[in-house]
Design an enzyme around this catalytic site. Structure first.
Site, PDB file in Angstrom:
ATOM      1  N   GLY A 116       3.445   3.312  13.403  1.00  0.00           N
ATOM      2  CA  GLY A 116       4.124   2.059  13.696  1.00  0.00           C
ATOM      3  C   GLY A 116       3.590   1.403  14.963  1.00  0.00           C
ATOM      4  O   GLY A 116       3.436   0.172  15.028  1.00  0.00           O
TER       5      GLY A 116
ATOM      6  N   GLU B 196      10.504   0.995  10.134  1.00  0.00           N
ATOM      7  CA  GLU B 196      11.418   2.137  10.089  1.00  0.00           C
ATOM      8  C   GLU B 196      10.581   3.372  10.361  1.00  0.00           C
ATOM      9  O   GLU B 196       9.746   3.763   9.542  1.00  0.00           O
ATOM     10  CB  GLU B 196      12.123   2.236   8.728  1.00  0.00           C
ATOM     11  CG  GLU B 196      13.424   3.009   8.821  1.00  0.00           C
ATOM     12  CD  GLU B 196      13.478   4.235   7.910  1.00  0.00           C
ATOM     13  OE1 GLU B 196      14.480   4.951   7.948  1.00  0.00           O
ATOM     14  OE2 GLU B 196      12.503   4.479   7.184  1.00  0.00           O
TER      15      GLU B 196
ATOM     16  N   LYS C 113       0.848  -1.196   0.000  1.00  0.00           N
ATOM     17  CA  LYS C 113       0.000   0.000   0.000  1.00  0.00           C
ATOM     18  C   LYS C 113       0.882   1.244   0.000  1.00  0.00           C
ATOM     19  O   LYS C 113       1.576   1.516   0.977  1.00  0.00           O
ATOM     20  CB  LYS C 113      -0.901   0.045   1.234  1.00  0.00           C
ATOM     21  CG  LYS C 113      -1.925   1.211   1.169  1.00  0.00           C
ATOM     22  CD  LYS C 113      -2.539   1.525   2.504  1.00  0.00           C
ATOM     23  CE  LYS C 113      -1.719   2.513   3.303  1.00  0.00           C
ATOM     24  NZ  LYS C 113      -1.654   3.876   2.672  1.00  0.00           N
TER      25      LYS C 113
ATOM     26  N   CYS D 161      12.851  11.036   7.143  1.00  0.00           N
ATOM     27  CA  CYS D 161      12.906  10.554   8.530  1.00  0.00           C
ATOM     28  C   CYS D 161      14.250  10.794   9.192  1.00  0.00           C
ATOM     29  O   CYS D 161      14.317  10.988  10.407  1.00  0.00           O
ATOM     30  CB  CYS D 161      12.535   9.079   8.590  1.00  0.00           C
ATOM     31  SG  CYS D 161      13.564   8.020   7.554  1.00  0.00           S
TER      32      CYS D 161
ATOM     33  N   GLY E  52       7.267   4.765   8.149  1.00  0.00           N
ATOM     34  CA  GLY E  52       6.355   5.863   8.426  1.00  0.00           C
ATOM     35  C   GLY E  52       6.564   6.404   9.824  1.00  0.00           C
ATOM     36  O   GLY E  52       7.633   6.256  10.418  1.00  0.00           O
ATOM     37  N   SER E  53       5.539   7.001  10.375  1.00  0.00           N
ATOM     38  CA  SER E  53       5.649   7.659  11.667  1.00  0.00           C
ATOM     39  C   SER E  53       5.663   6.646  12.807  1.00  0.00           C
ATOM     40  O   SER E  53       5.175   5.514  12.679  1.00  0.00           O
ATOM     41  CB  SER E  53       4.477   8.622  11.870  1.00  0.00           C
ATOM     42  OG  SER E  53       3.265   7.901  12.067  1.00  0.00           O
ATOM     43  N   THR E  54       6.213   7.066  13.930  1.00  0.00           N
ATOM     44  CA  THR E  54       6.221   6.218  15.120  1.00  0.00           C
ATOM     45  C   THR E  54       4.803   5.950  15.607  1.00  0.00           C
ATOM     46  O   THR E  54       4.482   4.839  16.057  1.00  0.00           O
ATOM     47  CB  THR E  54       7.056   6.880  16.225  1.00  0.00           C
ATOM     48  OG1 THR E  54       8.411   6.974  15.780  1.00  0.00           O
ATOM     49  CG2 THR E  54       7.013   6.085  17.519  1.00  0.00           C
TER      50      THR E  54
ATOM     51  N   GLU F 191       9.041  15.409  16.411  1.00  0.00           N
ATOM     52  CA  GLU F 191       9.471  15.267  15.021  1.00  0.00           C
ATOM     53  C   GLU F 191       8.614  16.208  14.174  1.00  0.00           C
ATOM     54  O   GLU F 191       7.414  16.007  14.016  1.00  0.00           O
ATOM     55  CB  GLU F 191       9.311  13.829  14.522  1.00  0.00           C
ATOM     56  CG  GLU F 191       9.825  13.660  13.100  1.00  0.00           C
ATOM     57  CD  GLU F 191       9.623  12.256  12.544  1.00  0.00           C
ATOM     58  OE1 GLU F 191      10.463  11.830  11.734  1.00  0.00           O
ATOM     59  OE2 GLU F 191       8.622  11.613  12.903  1.00  0.00           O
TER      60      GLU F 191
END
Length: 487
Positions: free
Chosen positions: A237, A255, A179, A289, A232-234, A390
């Site tokens: 995740g 990641e 995706k 990132c 993507g973002s934490t 971030e």
């Protein structure tokens, strides 16, 4: 060069063909706010169709069991087509992100072809191991593909992030259901189409369009997805980990976000450091990132380095129009959406309200589109939001230190540990401090990956689990089996 009237890929790409679906998510140009197109939101039934197509393609082609050299040859043919279609792929990348097309063509597309070739070479060069046993037994460790990998990629570098996922997964013998971001979907669709044209069996790469809450959740929770790989973002995740734990245990590579420090000592080459600090935060308007968003400088050189940086930041101006994005010398990249632009500004303003000062920037450009000024913030404490959050934009904090211990204390982040930069002429210091910094990647007297695919990337702490790139990424797409036979 393709024009704006060139047809866009339509629908999901499943089993080697485009599958139409109701287009319900608008794709918006960040440089103008205008609608480019619309894509579907694939639900659980569409994801299930793609997963079944992936399993069927693996079984029919025996992709994981054929001579590994045949996998290698097919992937090299795919890389050839990627290079031949660089103009089209770069255009599809640029119209969604408004990044300069020249950057996408010479950078992202070329890197993606390189990545495919790099991972293809592992197919016939990595295997299991014979283990020592008694004379009465025979023991070995066999490596095998997982089966079907579910992959989710971000919007900031769509085609190269797809290469990160697809290259090692296919070389290792897997099929993939991927995706892409709903904001930048088109180059990934065409990448999948090119794989079939290159001779990779249809159904080994399936692209399902949609958003995270519906489509991403269906992929990560599908019982026949054998492994998940996400960039993507934490926050996202964490949601993926929760969904996997709730729906069935499976391995994952994540990641995630970063808040990377760039530490400059007084003995550094200041011109080189200024160039690297600039390149560490300004490409793609800071939307990557590993962006070096925390600049830490030894006190005695702070004023000289700050002047160099503010002069560099002042040179950036946006492209005049979306059409300029397709020109050879297009300007500064926009922020991907108006919502993200507002988020960046809210963090900057919160930082200032808590006592920070602006050395430059600090607001959106006064023009059409989602453009934010290159911003350098000083006078911040370790709990300032510009230090802790971030930002994912062209914003960096500028702090000073007196010695190594203070520098390392400031470099340590309570949440993230993705990357870091060190600038010093002292090799002993570089080696010593590289051990102390809590991050998955350390760059010394440079900042950024270039095309060194052999070095893995991945974070510590909340910046992720596992590795992308390198031999580690290939091995992460295979699982081992121990066999012991009595003779």
């Amino acid at each position: 060069m393709p024009g704006f009237d060139a047809p866009l890929p339509a629908g999901h790409f499943i089993a080697g063909r485009y599958v139409p679906d109701d287009a319900v998510i608008d794709v918006i140009s960040p440089s103008t706010g205008a609608k480019i197109g619309a894509i579907p939101r694939g639900d659980a039934s569409v994801v299930d169709m793609a997963v079944k197509a992936a399993h069927a393609a693996r079984a029919a082609s025996n992709w994981g069991g054929i001579t590994p050299r045949d996998r290698l040859k097919a992937m090299h043919a795919w890389a050839d087509l990627i290079e031949q279609e660089a103009e089209r792929l770069a255009w599809l990348e640029a119209i969604c992100s408004s990044r300069p097309m020249s950057q996408a063509k010479t950078g992202d597309v070329t890197v993606t072809a390189d990545q495919i070739r790099f991972f293809a070479e592992f197919a016939d060069k990595e295997g299991g191991a014979l283990v020592p046993t008694s004379d009465a037994a025979f023991g070995y460790i066999a490596d095998e593909p997982y089966g079907v990998v579910g992959a989710i990629t971000p919007w900031n570098f769509p085609i190269s992030m797809a290469g990160w996922k697809l290259g090692p997964a296919l070389a290792a013998g897997n099929a993939v259901v991927l995706k892409p971001s709903e904001m930048t979907p088109y180059s990934t669709l065409y990448l999948a189409e090119l794989s079939v044209r290159a001779g990779i069996p249809a159904g080994l790469i399936n692209v399902v369009l949609g958003d995270g809450p519906v489509t991403g959740t269906a992929i990560t929770g599908h019982p026949q997805i054998d492994k998940v790989s996400f960039t993507g973002s934490t926050r996202a995740g964490s949601a993926i980990m929760e969904n996997i734990a709730r729906t069935g245990i499976k391995p994952m590579t994540l990641e995630l976000g970063g808040k990377s420090p760039m530490v400059v000592f007084a003995d550094a080459d200041l011109d080189l450091a200024a160039e690297c600090l600039d390149k560490g935060i300004m490409p793609n308007a800071g939307q990557f990132c590993v962006a070096g968003s925390r600049i830490l400088v030894e006190e005695s050189i702070a004023d000289a380095l700050a002047e160099r940086l503010t002069n560099r930041f002042a040179r950036y101006t946006p492209a005049d129009t979306l059409a300029d994005t397709l020109a050879a010398d297009a300007g500064f990249s926009p922020i991907i959406s108006s919502g993200q632009l507002a988020r960046i500004d809210s963090i900057v303003q919160a930082s200032v309200s808590q006592g920070a000062d602006l050395l430059c920037g600090g607001k959106a450009f006064d023009r059409e589109g989602s453009y934010y000024q290159p911003t350098l913030i000083t006078g911040v404490t370790q709990d300032n939001p510009a230090v802790t959050e971030e930002i994912f934009g062209p914003v960096a904090t500028f702090q000073t230190f007196k010695g190594e211990d203070e520098a390392m204390a400031m470099a340590a982040h309570q949440t993230y540990g993705l990357a870091a930069g060190l600038f010093t002429r002292d090799l002993s210091r570089a080696l010593r401090l590289s051990r102390r910094i809590e991050a998955g990647t350390i760059w010394v007297n440079r900042y950024g990956r270039s095309r060194d695919h052999i070095l893995p990337t991945g974070g510590w702490k909340a910046s992720g689990l596992g590795k992308d790139l390198g031999r580690e990424a290939y091995l992460a797409n295979r699982r081992s089996k121990s066999v012991l036979i009595d003779l």
